[in-house]
Design a protein around this motif. Structure first.
Motif: not given
Length: 285
Positions: A144, A148, A251
Motif C-alpha cells: 500500500v 502511494i 489510497v
C-alpha cells in the motif's frame, strides 16, 4: 447499500468479549432460527444474556436486535451459506471466485461506511502543502505504501518510501522540509510503524494513519485517521486479502480526491510522466 450482516459478524467475531462471542457463534450456526427468536430466547439458547445481545449489536454497529433480525432476513436466500466460509480443502475455482467476490464487495461497502469524507479532505489539504511525503508500511502494508509512492510521485510530489526502517528514521531525522508521515498498519500495532510515527511527531510532521483499529497506538498518534473496517484472521489469510483491498481502495479515494481538486495540474503531470516513460522506452530500443 445494505451490509452483508453475516460477513460483518465474522469480521468482528474474534474481537468480541466472551459473552458476545457466544451470541455471534450461535447466530452464525443458526441464522434461519434466530430470525424467529426474541432477544430473551436467543440469550437462553446461546448461553448468554439479553444485555450481552444489546452489547453485541452495538459492537457490530447495528442499532438493535430488531434491526439485526431484519438484516439477517435480508441476507437469507441471497447466497448459499457455504459462501460465507473460509476457502476449504479441494475448493473449486468457481467457488473460490464467488467467495472472494462476496467478501470484496462487502469490504468495499464497509470501507465506505468507515472512511470519513472529512478525513480524506484534510489529508488532501496536507498533500497540497507538503514539501515531502514520508510513507511507511510493513508486510502487506508495504504494498500500500508503494502504491502511494507510485501514484503521487507521478504527480510530481516528493515521496520518500523504503522498507528499511533504520534508513527511514535517518531520512526523517535529517529532513528540514515541511512534510507529512503516512503510517499504514491494519492492526495499528506494528512497532516499526509506531516508532516512526513517534519520530515524525517529534520532528513536527503531520501524521496520517491508515488502519482498521480506531483504538490502536497508530490511531492515537494520528492527526488524521483514514479508517478501514475491522476483519478477523483466517487460516488461509482471506482476511489479509480483503484488508489489503480496503487499504488500496482508500489510497485510490485519496488519489482521486487530490486529482479532483488539482484537476488540470494532475492531467498535465500524468501526461508529462507518460512522455518521460516513452522517451526511456525509445532509448532502450
Amino acid at each position: 447499500m445494505q451490509q452483508n450482516i453475516i460477513l460483518t459478524i465474522q469480521d468482528h467475531l474474534k474481537h468480541l468479549p466472551g459473552s458476545e462471542q457466544k451470541v455471534a457463534e450461535y447466530i452464525l450456526e443458526n441464522t434461519n432460527a434466530v430470525i424467529n427468536l426474541s432477544a430473551k430466547e436467543l440469550a437462553k439458547k446461546s448461553g448468554s444474556s439479553p444485555a450481552a445481545i444489546i452489547r453485541f449489536c452495538r459492537s457490530i454497529e447495528v442499532s438493535g436486535f430488531t434491526d439485526l433480525k431484519l438484516l439477517l432476513s435480508a441476507n437469507l436466500g441471497t447466497v448459499d451459506t457455504q459462501m460465507y466460509t473460509e476457502v476449504e480443502n479441494g475448493e473449486t475455482t468457481a467457488a473460490i471466485k464467488e467467495k472472494l467476490q462476496h467478501r470484496l464487495i462487502h469490504v468495499l461497502e464497509r470501507t465506505n461506511e468507515h472512511l470519513e469524507d472529512q478525513a480524506i479532505d484534510q489529508a488532501v489539504r496536507e498533500l497540497e502543502t507538503a514539501e515531502i511525503i514520508f510513507v511507511y508500511g510493513l508486510g502487506a502494508s508495504s504494498l500500500v505504501a508503494q502504491d502511494i509512492y507510485q501514484k503521487f510521485t507521478r504527480l510530481g510530489l516528493s515521496v520518500f518510501f523504503t522498507m528499511d526502517h533504520h534508513l527511514f528514521a535517518s531520512a526523517i531525522g535529517t529532513n528540514r522540509l515541511k512534510g507529512i508521515f503516512i503510517g499504514i498498519s491494519h492492526s495499528g500495532t506494528n512497532q516499526e510503524t509506531n516508532a516512526l510515527a513517534d519520530l515524525a511527531i517529534e520532528k513536527g510532521l503531520t501524521v496520517i494513519g491508515l488502519t482498521a483499529n480506531s483504538d490502536s497506538a497508530l490511531a492515537q498518534k494520528s492527526s488524521i485517521l483514514l479508517l478501514t473496517p475491522i476483519g478477523g484472521e483466517a487460516p488461509l489469510r482471506s482476511a489479509a486479502t480483503v484488508s489489503l483491498t480496503a487499504q488500496l481502495y482508500v489510497v485510490d479515494v485519496l488519489f482521486f480526491a487530490y486529482a479532483a481538486k488539482n484537476y488540470n495540474e494532475t492531467l498535465e503531470k500524468i501526461q508529462d510522466s507518460k512522455e518521460a516513460v516513452e522517451i526511456v522506452k525509445k532509448d532502450l530500443n
